[in-house]
Design an enzyme around this catalytic site. Structure first.
Site, short mmCIF file in Angstrom:
data_model
loop_
_atom_site.label_atom_id
_atom_site.label_comp_id
_atom_site.label_asym_id
_atom_site.label_seq_id
_atom_site.Cartn_x
_atom_site.Cartn_y
_atom_site.Cartn_z
NE ARG A 29 -19.94 17.14 29.64
CZ ARG A 29 -18.66 17.32 29.96
NH1 ARG A 29 -18.11 18.51 29.82
NH2 ARG A 29 -17.94 16.31 30.41
CD GLN A 41 -0.35 14.26 1.40
OE1 GLN A 41 0.71 14.73 1.04
NE2 GLN A 41 -1.02 13.41 0.66
CG ASN A 51 -4.46 12.51 1.57
OD1 ASN A 51 -3.95 13.62 1.49
ND2 ASN A 51 -3.77 11.40 1.38
NE ARG A 101 -13.32 7.71 -3.37
CZ ARG A 101 -13.09 8.85 -4.03
NH1 ARG A 101 -11.90 9.08 -4.53
NH2 ARG A 101 -14.04 9.74 -4.17
CG HIS A 126 -5.28 3.38 -4.96
ND1 HIS A 126 -6.32 4.17 -4.54
CD2 HIS A 126 -5.57 3.04 -6.24
CE1 HIS A 126 -7.19 4.32 -5.52
NE2 HIS A 126 -6.76 3.64 -6.57
CE LYS A 175 -3.00 4.94 1.73
NZ LYS A 175 -3.88 4.40 0.68
CG HIS A 194 -6.45 1.63 1.81
ND1 HIS A 194 -7.01 2.81 1.37
CD2 HIS A 194 -7.20 1.23 2.87
CE1 HIS A 194 -8.04 3.12 2.14
NE2 HIS A 194 -8.18 2.17 3.05
CE1 TYR A 226 -8.02 6.76 1.99
CE2 TYR A 226 -8.96 8.95 1.96
CZ TYR A 226 -8.93 7.66 1.48
OH TYR A 226 -9.80 7.28 0.50
CE LYS A 285 -4.58 6.55 -10.82
NZ LYS A 285 -4.12 7.53 -9.84
CG ASP A 286 -9.48 3.30 -8.70
OD1 ASP A 286 -8.27 3.58 -8.82
OD2 ASP A 286 -10.15 3.61 -7.69
#
Length: 180
Positions: free
Chosen positions: A23, A46, A48, A59, A62, A72, A119, A132, A167-168
């Site tokens: 399968r 959470q 994301n 990205r 951060h 994470k 990260h 995440y 922003k980055d």
């Protein structure tokens, strides 16, 4: 699940242990008992996700600081990324060292990022999705970011970024921010 600790203490590459038959396959992508066996006790508060339209989307970098430190569990569910983490724990033997790992929708590999790490990632394919699982709620006042190309870390990205958010791209160098 197969946990492989990286050179950065507490950071793990996690591979699925597949049980295959005609399968397809079955495997676990998360089990709190398995994580506890490796000293990982942070809850998931959470989840994301990000969708990245084009190859070369970057990205990062951060992180969140105390009292909102976050761990994470990162997984690429479609496409491919080169995922990078930097140990920002000033008391760590590997402070300011980084690793990168290729996570793809086909290899099912995950990266566990402990608290106190920065990260970021770059997409290696068009239409790449990343999820995440995060141990802390996002707190804008606790967010710290620095440039993806900061010479302090000399990250060896596998390709040059084509798309970076304003922003980055505007982040300061590490020496100009307060992390601890």
């Amino acid at each position: 699940m197969i946990f492989t600790e990286t050179k950065l203490k507490g950071a793990f590459l996690i591979d699925v242990n597949f049980i295959e038959d005609e399968r397809g396959f079955f495997g676990r992508s998360y089990c709190s008992e398995e994580f506890l066996k490796h000293g990982i006790t942070t809850p998931v508060l959470q989840t994301n996700m990000s969708h990245n339209k084009e190859k070369g989307t970057l990205r990062g970098m951060h992180m969140q600081i105390a009292p909102y430190l976050e761990s994470k569990l990162v997984r690429c569910t479609r496409g491919a990324i080169y995922d990078v983490i930097i140990d920002m724990r000033s008391e760590s033997e590997t402070y300011k060292q980084w690793i990168g790992a290729e996570l793809t929708g086909d290899n099912y590999r995950m990266l566990y990022v402990p608290e106190g790490f920065a990260h970021g990632f770059i997409t290696l394919e068009d239409n790449t999705d990343v999820t995440y699982q995060v141990s802390q709620y996002y707190a804008p006042t606790a967010e710290r970011c620095f440039r993806w190309d900061d010479p302090e870390f000399d990250i060896k990205w596998p390709l040059s970024p084509r798309i970076i958010s304003k922003k980055d791209n505007a982040h300061a160098l590490f020496e100009d921010i307060t992390v601890n």
